[in-house]
Design a protein around this motif. Structure first.
Motif, PDB file in Angstrom:
ATOM      1  N   ILE A  20       0.843  -1.198   0.000  1.00  0.00           N
ATOM      2  CA  ILE A  20       0.000   0.000   0.000  1.00  0.00           C
ATOM      3  C   ILE A  20       0.876   1.245   0.000  1.00  0.00           C
ATOM      4  N   CYS A  21       0.522   2.201  -0.840  1.00  0.00           N
ATOM      5  CA  CYS A  21       1.107   3.530  -0.802  1.00  0.00           C
ATOM      6  C   CYS A  21      -0.044   4.523  -0.875  1.00  0.00           C
ATOM      7  N   MET A  22      -0.069   5.486   0.055  1.00  0.00           N
ATOM      8  CA  MET A  22      -1.204   6.402   0.131  1.00  0.00           C
ATOM      9  C   MET A  22      -0.734   7.829   0.385  1.00  0.00           C
ATOM     10  N   TYR A  23      -1.281   8.746  -0.382  1.00  0.00           N
ATOM     11  CA  TYR A  23      -1.005  10.170  -0.199  1.00  0.00           C
ATOM     12  C   TYR A  23      -2.297  10.901   0.150  1.00  0.00           C
ATOM     13  N   HIS A  24      -2.207  11.799   1.129  1.00  0.00           N
ATOM     14  CA  HIS A  24      -3.285  12.741   1.384  1.00  0.00           C
ATOM     15  C   HIS A  24      -2.834  14.073   0.812  1.00  0.00           C
ATOM     16  N   THR A  25      -3.487  14.496  -0.252  1.00  0.00           N
ATOM     17  CA  THR A  25      -3.071  15.652  -1.044  1.00  0.00           C
ATOM     18  C   THR A  25      -1.638  15.402  -1.510  1.00  0.00           C
ATOM     19  N   ASN A  26      -0.642  16.129  -1.018  1.00  0.00           N
ATOM     20  CA  ASN A  26       0.723  15.948  -1.497  1.00  0.00           C
ATOM     21  C   ASN A  26       1.667  15.371  -0.450  1.00  0.00           C
ATOM     22  N   GLU A  27       1.126  14.818   0.616  1.00  0.00           N
ATOM     23  CA  GLU A  27       1.954  14.246   1.663  1.00  0.00           C
ATOM     24  C   GLU A  27       1.754  12.733   1.745  1.00  0.00           C
ATOM     25  N   LEU A  28       2.883  12.009   1.812  1.00  0.00           N
ATOM     26  CA  LEU A  28       2.808  10.570   2.021  1.00  0.00           C
ATOM     27  C   LEU A  28       2.151  10.325   3.368  1.00  0.00           C
ATOM     28  N   PHE A  29       1.042   9.601   3.341  1.00  0.00           N
ATOM     29  CA  PHE A  29       0.222   9.424   4.539  1.00  0.00           C
ATOM     30  C   PHE A  29       0.381   8.040   5.145  1.00  0.00           C
ATOM     31  N   TYR A  30       0.569   7.034   4.280  1.00  0.00           N
ATOM     32  CA  TYR A  30       0.637   5.647   4.758  1.00  0.00           C
ATOM     33  C   TYR A  30       1.383   4.806   3.736  1.00  0.00           C
ATOM     34  N   SER A  31       2.213   3.894   4.224  1.00  0.00           N
ATOM     35  CA  SER A  31       2.896   2.977   3.310  1.00  0.00           C
ATOM     36  C   SER A  31       3.148   1.654   4.007  1.00  0.00           C
ATOM     37  N   HIS A  32       3.105   0.595   3.227  1.00  0.00           N
ATOM     38  CA  HIS A  32       3.385  -0.750   3.733  1.00  0.00           C
ATOM     39  C   HIS A  32       3.890  -1.592   2.571  1.00  0.00           C
ATOM     40  N   LEU A  33       5.134  -2.031   2.645  1.00  0.00           N
ATOM     41  CA  LEU A  33       5.750  -2.821   1.569  1.00  0.00           C
ATOM     42  C   LEU A  33       5.600  -2.120   0.216  1.00  0.00           C
ATOM     43  N   ASP A  34       5.662  -0.796   0.235  1.00  0.00           N
ATOM     44  CA  ASP A  34       5.311  -0.054  -0.977  1.00  0.00           C
ATOM     45  C   ASP A  34       6.398  -0.066  -2.039  1.00  0.00           C
ATOM     46  N   HIS A  35       7.600  -0.566  -1.701  1.00  0.00           N
ATOM     47  CA  HIS A  35       8.666  -0.660  -2.706  1.00  0.00           C
ATOM     48  C   HIS A  35       8.919  -2.107  -3.135  1.00  0.00           C
ATOM     49  N   GLU A  36       8.011  -2.993  -2.785  1.00  0.00           N
ATOM     50  CA  GLU A  36       8.157  -4.399  -3.171  1.00  0.00           C
ATOM     51  C   GLU A  36       7.679  -4.594  -4.608  1.00  0.00           C
ATOM     52  N   GLN A  37       8.523  -5.222  -5.432  1.00  0.00           N
ATOM     53  CA  GLN A  37       8.136  -5.499  -6.818  1.00  0.00           C
ATOM     54  C   GLN A  37       7.148  -6.656  -6.880  1.00  0.00           C
ATOM     55  N   LEU A  38       6.051  -6.434  -7.605  1.00  0.00           N
ATOM     56  CA  LEU A  38       5.041  -7.459  -7.795  1.00  0.00           C
ATOM     57  C   LEU A  38       4.706  -7.546  -9.281  1.00  0.00           C
ATOM     58  N   PRO A  39       4.118  -8.661  -9.727  1.00  0.00           N
ATOM     59  CA  PRO A  39       3.644  -8.714 -11.117  1.00  0.00           C
ATOM     60  C   PRO A  39       2.694  -7.540 -11.368  1.00  0.00           C
ATOM     61  N   ALA A  40       2.932  -6.834 -12.465  1.00  0.00           N
ATOM     62  CA  ALA A  40       2.232  -5.560 -12.684  1.00  0.00           C
ATOM     63  C   ALA A  40       0.815  -5.723 -13.197  1.00  0.00           C
ATOM     64  N   ALA A  41       0.536  -6.825 -13.922  1.00  0.00           N
ATOM     65  CA  ALA A  41      -0.755  -6.976 -14.593  1.00  0.00           C
ATOM     66  C   ALA A  41      -1.051  -5.703 -15.394  1.00  0.00           C
ATOM     67  N   SER A  42      -2.294  -5.263 -15.428  1.00  0.00           N
ATOM     68  CA  SER A  42      -2.659  -4.130 -16.287  1.00  0.00           C
ATOM     69  C   SER A  42      -2.231  -2.773 -15.742  1.00  0.00           C
ATOM     70  N   VAL A  43      -1.707  -2.728 -14.522  1.00  0.00           N
ATOM     71  CA  VAL A  43      -1.188  -1.466 -14.000  1.00  0.00           C
ATOM     72  C   VAL A  43       0.025  -1.006 -14.808  1.00  0.00           C
ATOM     73  N   ILE A  44       0.684  -1.929 -15.519  1.00  0.00           N
ATOM     74  CA  ILE A  44       1.810  -1.548 -16.383  1.00  0.00           C
ATOM     75  C   ILE A  44       1.361  -0.584 -17.482  1.00  0.00           C
ATOM     76  N   LYS A  45       0.071  -0.546 -17.762  1.00  0.00           N
ATOM     77  CA  LYS A  45      -0.439   0.364 -18.792  1.00  0.00           C
ATOM     78  C   LYS A  45      -0.230   1.828 -18.407  1.00  0.00           C
ATOM     79  N   LEU A  46      -0.069   2.106 -17.126  1.00  0.00           N
ATOM     80  CA  LEU A  46       0.261   3.463 -16.705  1.00  0.00           C
ATOM     81  C   LEU A  46       1.619   3.882 -17.258  1.00  0.00           C
TER      82      LEU A  46
END
Length: 246
Positions: A20-46
């Protein structure tokens, strides 16, 4: 109970990794394992979308899609007889109906090397495009598209900020059965922009919740859940928590 505490409780209930990676407006609000590489599936389209829009190419340029082999999965392009499409329409299909065939056309138009070069130059170190969509042979050979929650959310926020035309595409994205599940078409006081991804034991959603002049941006990536109903329920619960926090 605070939103952070409630998110901690949700994560604690599962043995499978949840990024999880979460921002409230422009501030990092919450993160958990947010730099772990996972299979991207269709998010790679970004990543494909960001690379294409940064080229400042004429989006009304026409591409002959018949030069790219058709693939199944999400999307409608494979069912249509029209052989030539503008880049803009292919990008819209790639986002709004997560069209795999349109994504592969764009990969061929740009080249994998160009997309990966743009990612590297812009410090998306946890994201790599290593195969076309629906290429099962490549997966068997160990070539997988990968991304992290941190990279996915940064790409999403970058697109919304830098290319305003994409906002309507994400707002009208047709796969709404994860983070927005319990409020889509019912909660009229919130706007939700999102892009999902799914594959075998993989479910992702990247979204912006905008309400009362505030916004929370979040990427939730999962891998290894054998109970898909559980992961969708978990994402819907996170979406509800965000909605109530705004």
């Amino acid at each position: 109970m605070s939103l952070k505490a409630e998110l901690d409780l949700i994560i604690a209930a599962y043995k499978e990794p949840i990024s999880i990676c979460m921002y409230h407006t422009n501030e990092l609000f919450y993160s958990h394992l947010d730099h772990e590489q996972l299979p991207a599936a269709s998010v790679i389209k970004l990543a494909i979308l960001a690379t294409q829009l940064n080229r400042q190419e004429d989006l009304d340029q026409v591409i002959d899609v018949s030069n790219t082999p058709q693939v199944g999965g999400a999307g409608v392009l494979q069912l249509l007889d029209q052989p030539e499409w503008t880049i803009k329409d292919l990008l819209k299909l790639m986002i709004t109906v997560s069209d795999n065939y349109a994504a592969n056309v764009m990969i061929d138009h740009l080249s994998m090397a160009t997309i990966n070069q743009w990612l590297a130059q812009n410090n998306y170190q946890e994201t790599q495009l290593q195969r076309r969509l629906m290429d099962t042979a490549a997966v068997k050979d160990g070539r997988e598209n990968v991304i992290s929650a941190a990279d996915a959310l940064r790409l999403f926020r970058y697109l919304l900020k830098t290319f305003p035309q994409t906002r309507n595409w994400f707002l009208n994205q047709q796969f709404r059965g994860k983070l927005p599940l319990t409020m889509d078409e019912t909660a009229t006081d919130v706007q939700i922009y999102n892009k999902t991804g799914e594959g075998p034991f993989v479910d992702h959603d990247v979204a912006r919740f905008s309400k009362n002049g505030q916004s929370i941006d979040v990427a939730v990536l999962t891998d290894g859940f054998t109970d898909r109903l559980a992961v969708i329920s978990m994402m819907a619960e996170i979406g509800q928590l965000i909605y109530r926090a705004l």
